[in-house]
Design an enzyme around this catalytic site. Sequence first.
Site, mmCIF file in Angstrom:
data_model
loop_
_atom_site.group_PDB
_atom_site.id
_atom_site.type_symbol
_atom_site.label_atom_id
_atom_site.label_comp_id
_atom_site.label_asym_id
_atom_site.label_seq_id
_atom_site.Cartn_x
_atom_site.Cartn_y
_atom_site.Cartn_z
ATOM 1 N N LEU A 38 0.841 -1.196 0.000
ATOM 2 C CA LEU A 38 0.000 0.000 0.000
ATOM 3 C C LEU A 38 0.878 1.248 0.000
ATOM 4 O O LEU A 38 2.084 1.177 0.176
ATOM 5 C CB LEU A 38 -0.917 -0.015 1.223
ATOM 6 C CG LEU A 38 -1.876 -1.211 1.330
ATOM 7 C CD1 LEU A 38 -2.544 -1.249 2.699
ATOM 8 C CD2 LEU A 38 -2.938 -1.161 0.227
ATOM 9 N N GLY A 39 0.265 2.409 -0.198
ATOM 10 C CA GLY A 39 1.011 3.669 -0.113
ATOM 11 C C GLY A 39 1.259 4.370 -1.432
ATOM 12 O O GLY A 39 1.721 5.511 -1.454
ATOM 13 N N LYS A 51 13.413 10.814 0.221
ATOM 14 C CA LYS A 51 13.817 11.513 1.455
ATOM 15 C C LYS A 51 14.868 10.706 2.212
ATOM 16 O O LYS A 51 15.756 11.275 2.850
ATOM 17 C CB LYS A 51 12.621 11.784 2.373
ATOM 18 C CG LYS A 51 11.551 12.668 1.779
ATOM 19 C CD LYS A 51 12.116 13.897 1.118
ATOM 20 C CE LYS A 51 11.278 14.428 -0.008
ATOM 21 N NZ LYS A 51 11.178 13.669 -1.230
ATOM 22 N N ALA A 266 13.042 14.223 -15.848
ATOM 23 C CA ALA A 266 12.216 14.739 -14.742
ATOM 24 C C ALA A 266 11.397 15.920 -15.243
ATOM 25 O O ALA A 266 11.502 17.037 -14.759
ATOM 26 C CB ALA A 266 13.105 15.141 -13.581
ATOM 27 N N HIS A 441 14.576 30.822 21.646
ATOM 28 C CA HIS A 441 15.929 31.131 21.174
ATOM 29 C C HIS A 441 16.900 30.110 21.750
ATOM 30 O O HIS A 441 16.817 29.777 22.922
ATOM 31 C CB HIS A 441 16.324 32.538 21.641
ATOM 32 C CG HIS A 441 17.747 32.876 21.350
ATOM 33 N ND1 HIS A 441 18.179 33.248 20.100
ATOM 34 C CD2 HIS A 441 18.861 32.885 22.146
ATOM 35 C CE1 HIS A 441 19.484 33.482 20.141
ATOM 36 N NE2 HIS A 441 19.921 33.262 21.374
#
Length: 462
Positions: A38-39, A51, A266, A441
Amino acid sequence: MASYDVIVIGAGPGGYVAAIRCAQLGLKTACVEGRETLGGTCLNVGCIPSKALLHATHQLHEAEANFATMGLKGKAPTVDWETMQAYKQDVVNQNTKGIEFLFKKNKIDWLKGWGSIPEAGKVKVGDEVHEAKNIIVATGSEAASLPGVELDEKIVVSSTGALSLPKIPKKMVVIGAGVIGLEMGSVYARLGTEVTVVEFLDQITPGMDPEVQKNFQKILKKQGMEFIMGAAVQTVEATKTKAKVTYKLKKDDSEAELEADVVLVATGRKAYTDGLGLKDLGVKMTDRGVIETDEHWATSVKGIYAIGDAVKGPMLAHKAEDEGMACAEVIAGKHGHVNYGVIPGVIYTWPEVASVGETEDTLKKSGRAYKAGKFSFMGNARAKAVFAAEGFVKILADKETDRILGAHIIGPGAGDLIHEICVAMEFGASAQDLALTCHAHPTWSEAVREAALACGDGAIHA
């Protein structure tokens, strides 16, 4: 013949999220998926594996470029490509199995196979026909090639082939300077490949803020990527071990050639709706091959809906997810909504690039008076500490009302930082609202606050 309230065709981010939301809303739900896992594209051969490789190669860059400066001495690591590929696959497996678990948890039936719609209210998977009161088409997209350019996924590859090359190439040509081309080009450049990007337009990442485009290209060049802009690819000829790319420069019509071990095409993606039988059913499609829907994701045939890359709009997993949830709400008799004006886009190179809402170009074209607040990461203490001081945050706000209209970030963690601005935009916040919010910070997020301050009296650290 099984009967369902909803059958979703496709288990990518749009499809599986739609299925889960339907089940949560008490609808008997099934999801059709022909892959072994799946996915969809995203989890299997897209967002997630890319990634993993981006993360692995960024760690390599840190070891090679910055470790010694921090007092971390020793030889830089060598690359074991096979092990890196195994790590990438493990990340994919964990995620796809996670979706399988969610299906079981929500009692969603996975109909294994490729689906078609022989008639409204019916979905055929293999030899079985299932009944459904509602059908959601979430079949996603596929890589688009150039006319006459054949992908063999060995020498001339799409993003799918680029994720699983048998070895790291010495030379790679990337055709197209969009998100996929730059992310994958960045991976291989860090691995030592000579990467040349050939782009038809005169700027990278079409549609992005021009200042970001310029800075981003400059940073990538510094990282070793070469760019040939304004170049129209004529042919790609592949042998068993090499490829030759012929291109023509638009400025003077001169032709030139590039040789490479691998060519990555691409040049974008196109909606994938083949084999569903939509035309025979009378489902209206656009000239570009995407499914036409109304504001409730309903097609021209009653009971059939469509979401994600199969319909108009940016081809983004999170846009598909939002549409999946909203479509499920509509089917369950509730109100489904997607705010298309606040859908962020992210490029996961290093530095990351993220944007949401209007650009200066779109505001100028619409004649809307605006102000821009900008802050460089050079003024951010945390960014300097982690060798990530390149880039900036730019916030665009209405000149009169100060309402935030858009934002553009190039810098560390930009993909996460952008969401503070997305939330602000959802609530109709002003730049001053953001500027008056206390930020911890030292964090990268302080750069967002400083950009918001720059929309008013001025940033503190600039």
